[in-house]
Design a protein around this motif. Sequence first.
Motif, PDB file in Angstrom:
ATOM      1  N   UNK A  78       1.019  -1.146  -0.013  1.00 40.52           N
ATOM      2  CA  UNK A  78       0.018  -0.178  -0.008  1.00 40.52           C
ATOM      3  C   UNK A  78       0.682   1.284  -0.070  1.00 40.52           C
ATOM      4  N   UNK A  79       1.696   1.266   0.873  1.00 41.18           N
ATOM      5  CA  UNK A  79       2.788   2.567   0.972  1.00 41.18           C
ATOM      6  C   UNK A  79       3.432   2.776  -0.385  1.00 41.18           C
ATOM      7  N   UNK A  80       3.939   1.769  -0.924  1.00 42.31           N
ATOM      8  CA  UNK A  80       4.962   1.784  -2.108  1.00 42.31           C
ATOM      9  C   UNK A  80       4.036   2.251  -3.362  1.00 42.31           C
ATOM     10  N   UNK A  81       2.725   1.572  -3.276  1.00 42.21           N
ATOM     11  CA  UNK A  81       1.925   2.041  -4.482  1.00 42.21           C
ATOM     12  C   UNK A  81       1.632   3.502  -4.626  1.00 42.21           C
ATOM     13  N   UNK A  82       1.589   3.991  -3.319  1.00 38.62           N
ATOM     14  CA  UNK A  82       1.039   5.459  -3.180  1.00 38.62           C
ATOM     15  C   UNK A  82       2.145   6.187  -3.594  1.00 38.62           C
ATOM     16  N   UNK A  83       3.336   5.898  -3.285  1.00 29.94           N
ATOM     17  CA  UNK A  83       4.470   6.716  -3.504  1.00 29.94           C
ATOM     18  C   UNK A  83       4.898   6.447  -4.822  1.00 29.94           C
ATOM     19  N   UNK A  84       4.741   5.558  -5.483  1.00 32.15           N
ATOM     20  CA  UNK A  84       5.213   5.306  -7.002  1.00 32.15           C
ATOM     21  C   UNK A  84       4.023   6.090  -7.865  1.00 32.15           C
TER      22      UNK A  84
END
Lengths: 230, 432
Positions: A103-109
């Motif tokens: 979830x966090x990486x998807x938002x960041x990317x």
Amino acid sequence: MIRALALLLLTAEPTQASPDAPAQPAAQPAPFGPAHPPPLACAPAPAPPTKRKTGRGLLIAGSVLTGVGALGRVGLEVFWTTTAGLKPGEPFGRWSLANIAFLTNWNSVMFFGPGLGLLTAGAHRRGRDDAARGRPLDLTRRHKLGVGLLSGGLGLFVLSRALLLPLSRACDTNACFYGAMESTFWVSAGATFVGATQLAYTRGARRGANINLVPSLGRGFAGLAAAGAF
Amino acid sequence: MPTTRASAALVLASLISPALLACGDDITPADLGTSPQDQVKLADAPRLAYLAEALAGGADLTVEDLFFEDRVDFAAAPDPTPLFELQAAEHAALAPLSGALTLRVLSYNLGLLDRWYPFTHVGVPEIDHRRLRAPEELLSADWDVLCLQEVFELEDVDRLRAAADTYGYAVFAGTDDKHVQHGLVILVRDQLLAAPQGTLEVQYEAQREIEYFPGPWVRRGFLRWSFRHAPTGRVLHVYNTHMTSFPELWRQRIAQARHLGLDAADRPADDLVLVAGDFNAAPYYPDDIFGDVDGEPVVDWWRNATMYPLFLHYGGLVDTHSLLTPATDVLRMAQLRLPFDGAAYRAEPLAGRCAEIAHDAFTGSDCNSLYFRQYAGTEYPARLDYILMRDPSAHARVLTSEIVYTEPLDFGAAGAFELSDHYGYAVTLALQ
């Protein structure tokens, strides 16, 4: 670097004879001499004013994406404390690391990364435009600030992410793990964004400062000349 | 806890769309057809013949055919009454034991589940109160063997271990990394344990992968604890499992039943095998359509009923709840209000028929207040929890079998509710 001289002439349009005026006898060319300097070639028609690249669109787009990313991250934190029912004092569940990473990486990317790119591109253009317009820039201070914040922000982000797995073993509670993860994220992201945009701005401004507009006068014309590195 | 490989998988998985991960669960056993048990013709096997009668083209089907969706077409509800009666008759025909000792065995899905996954939460109500009460409640009840499911968090295992130290039990919960995925625990009274001992932790090949990631990190499997029963010298193999849930996933369940069944059948004939757990499917369903989820009817219940006979078939197992007298699943299902009426089933548990239906079959039922709060009107009430037995040398007899932990407990200010959203199932054996 090749230095080139560009000539911009701002001249009045040459006079035109009225169509109704009686025809004038063809003028005889005047003899040349000190009293009659040879006519210069006609100045070219002034170029239409080009739109200035101020970086405004990039800054707006970058701000929107970054804002969406920030809202998404806050939304994730709200989800964890409400729907997911995580309580600060409860043991941290290491089984959830995969979903946290997803979830966090998807938002960041999807949002923070592109937002950062657009903001830095926009800051670069803004710096260049400000320099071309002769605005006060304080580039030395901005550069130092940018270097410090960017290196600190990126360093904190990389270090904190590298330590996330050991942290998950060391943390007994949700408050410990999520508190550390989120606080380092916001601090490092804020520093990275501010530092990157400051550096981009100074770089753009230094490029823009190498292009100078200088007045240029001559017989039959007055205008501006742009000189710099292109 | 995540290993190095799992850690690398975390980073990779975080950048891959869950849609990619969710496509195509591989659920046909890779070795299907290699076991003699796969080749058995349904109509030729006394325990499976009733399936053949209910299936279109059933006279020609083999066990292997049941693993392929396009070959499993039920024309009517498969009725296991002949299988129930056969098991009871075989048990009744056994000679009595002399000098036998009792062994009390419990299988119980504790419902200690409280997990999140992207944008949703899955959990059983009142977990904060129940998890503190469960260890004391269970270990003070004089069970010899407890097979518990849905004890997912290590903190709950630690509470059981602490109570086990007090009450004199040994605990096997598998490795920490896998335990948080399967949630299984076996406890055995210390004084019953003698060498040789051995344990095994297996994760099934057939899974619903999205239940793992980006789901709540669940991978189904089984534990096996083998030990010599000190008082009798008999070697026991105790299995504990929790199979995939949801009716549409019947193929995962029968693959899992085959996996565990074949392992159980491999134990020496002189040993006693007990297979306990939540198998998530009943032996019988009267209608193929029952329940609704978000307005959509739930179907494929008849296919779910294949798990029970296949498990018995592959493992050479018998159902301890159908040995003293034939099991009552068909009788209790006949008491339901049918066809399904969503409004009626949501207005009251089992459409108001809980008082009429005895607690001798269903272990997952809307009559349980916690089950009703989660599932009201979405599933059949059903016997989901079992203790199966493999005893080729006839060293054990069933003395009692009963559904337990059916009554609400007083949790003080929190109110009164059951210890879990399931009822437990218990059997007392005479063991020689």
